[in-house]
Write an enzyme that holds these catalytic residues in place. Structure first.
Site, mmCIF file in Angstrom:
data_model
loop_
_atom_site.group_PDB
_atom_site.id
_atom_site.type_symbol
_atom_site.label_atom_id
_atom_site.label_comp_id
_atom_site.label_asym_id
_atom_site.label_seq_id
_atom_site.Cartn_x
_atom_site.Cartn_y
_atom_site.Cartn_z
ATOM 1 N N ASP A 3 0.803 -1.229 0.000
ATOM 2 C CA ASP A 3 0.000 0.000 0.000
ATOM 3 C C ASP A 3 0.833 1.274 0.000
ATOM 4 O O ASP A 3 1.983 1.296 0.411
ATOM 5 C CB ASP A 3 -0.983 0.010 1.182
ATOM 6 C CG ASP A 3 -0.297 -0.175 2.529
ATOM 7 O OD1 ASP A 3 0.725 -0.881 2.590
ATOM 8 O OD2 ASP A 3 -0.790 0.384 3.523
ATOM 9 N N GLU A 14 -0.650 -2.206 4.979
ATOM 10 C CA GLU A 14 0.283 -2.190 6.122
ATOM 11 C C GLU A 14 0.123 -0.908 6.922
ATOM 12 O O GLU A 14 0.199 -0.927 8.148
ATOM 13 C CB GLU A 14 1.724 -2.344 5.630
ATOM 14 C CG GLU A 14 2.739 -2.572 6.752
ATOM 15 C CD GLU A 14 3.058 -1.327 7.556
ATOM 16 O OE1 GLU A 14 3.228 -1.436 8.784
ATOM 17 O OE2 GLU A 14 3.124 -0.234 6.975
HETATM 18 ZN ZN LIG Z 1 4.709 3.799 6.357
HETATM 19 ZN ZN LIG Z 2 6.251 1.128 5.384
#
Ligand SMILES: [Zn+2]
Ligand SMILES: [Zn+2]
Length: 394
Positions: free
Chosen positions: A78, A136
């Site tokens: 991401d 994440e």
């Molecule tokens: Zn980050």
């Molecule tokens: Zn990262």
């Protein structure tokens, strides 16, 4: 591992993949295009590819020989909802208000590079799973993959991950046994008093003064209740009231963030916070509620896997560029969730320090992943497979 000319020629392709990911960033759980690109490369390498794991996650497996060992190698996919400020960057983000400011574009390119190296050489014995994780940055993607049966559908003995680190010399690798990145918890403390005229405080129960006392008291948790050998941070970050210029408020909302490593420290922070808030509010005749949520698990490296990671790192960059006992950082990483379920290790890979390219901090609008470390990360990931799943001499 020796580096053949033929393999060095693959590097240009890795840079192209990285720039393509950088041009089309997608935020957590929206990584549709990214996941398609990843799956396409893995399929072209002849790997068995599964998409849609935990939302947009992708898992590919490569089995060589008869070995029963299975390791997972993980990259995050991401980007951030942040507008890139990099005039003239040829591979600048084409998605307004979204950019790869954490280098996950580079993490993906390195893991794809490792898949390419291992698929060509096939010089290990066992199964390697390439795991591309969504979301994440929210701290939700690893849990989503686990909840979607990641470990049941794709069993693994161990899992390995890395993050690029600006401020660390390019191509250096650092890790440690035990806690390497902190847990993150968030809290919201709501104090309800009785509003009233600013000039007649005796008729009110002032939640603002109570809140101020609570903010100071929370700083005694780390200073007075915690073993000084244990790292932890308690930060109040917001203080919101419904008062006006000449009226004492009724409600105060204090929000904030805590970081720690050990589950028992996490539990202590939560318990002490609750006790202090309820005690102080109660003493003043106010009501108080504490909401405490776990956002990121701590990333706690398993010592036997740190050994594997250090040996692989030393084989790739040389012992003088590997730090096996780096101090922990108080940042948080979704990878910690995997390490609660199975053994594994996480390492930091230097993105550049001082005047080197790649020294702009993570989450900065000018940040860029340093393409010079692509071969280091790709070779490190591939070397983990050779180190942990060695092919026995015939
Ligand atoms: Zn980050
Ligand atoms: Zn990262």
């Amino acid at each position: 591992m020796t580096w053949t000319q033929e393999e060095a020629a693959l590097e240009d392709g890795w840079v192209r993949w990285r720039h393509d990911f950088h041009r089309y960033p997608e935020t957590g759980f929206n990584e549709q295009r990214t996941a398609r690109q990843v799956a396409q490369v893995l399929q072209a390498l002849g790997l068995e590819v599964h998409g849609g794991i935990g939302g947009t996650g992708v898992v590919a497996s490569l089995t060589v020989g008869q070995g029963a060992g299975v390791i997972g190698l993980r990259a995050d996919m991401d980007a951030l909802a942040l507008a890139e400020a990099a005039p003239g960057r040829a591979w600048a983000s084409q998605h307004a208000g979204c950019m790869h400011a954490c280098g996950h574009d580079g993490h993906m390119a390195m893991l794809l590079g490792a898949a390419q190296l291992l698929a060509r050489r096939r010089d290990f014995d066992g199964t390697v799973r390439f795991i591309f994780q969504p979301a994440e940055e929210h701290g939700r993607g690893a849990s989503a993959m686990l909840a979607d049966g990641l470990l049941e559908r794709f069993p693994m003995d161990e899992i390995y991950g890395l993050h690029n680190i600006p401020g660390m010399p390019a191509g250096h690798i650092a890790t440690r046994a035990g806690g390497i990145m902190a847990s993150e918890d968030n809290f919201a403390i709501r104090i309800t008093g009785r509003g009233g005229h600013a000039a007649r405080p005796h008729m009110a129960v002032d939640p603002l003064v109570i809140g101020a006392e609570i903010v100071l008291a929370l700083q005694t948790i780390v200073a007075r209740a915690l073993d000084p050998q244990q790292p932890a941070v308690v930060s109040c970050t917001e203080f919101i009231t419904d008062g006006i210029r000449n009226a004492i408020p009724t409600e105060v909302l204090i929000k904030g963030d805590t970081r720690s490593y050990a589950p028992e420290v996490q539990a202590l922070l939560q318990a002490r916070m609750r006790a202090l808030c309820e005690g102080i509010a109660g003493a003043h005749g106010a009501q108080c509620s504490v909401e405490y949520t776990h956002e990121f698990a701590p990333t706690v490296n398993w010592p036997q896997c740190v050994d594997v990671a250090v040996r692989a790192a030393q084989a790739v960059v040389g012992a003088d560029r590997v730090d096996a006992a780096t101090p922990p950082m108080m940042i948080s990483e979704d990878f910690g969730r995997f390490l609660q379920a199975i053994p594994g290790a996480f390492v930091f890979l230097g993105n550049g320090a001082g005047t080197e390219a790649g020294s702009v901090p993570l989450h900065n609008a000018r940040y860029d992943f340093n393409d010079q470390i692509l071969p280091v990360g790709a070779r490190y990931f591939a070397e983990l497979a050779r180190t942990r799943l060695p092919r026995l001499a015939a």
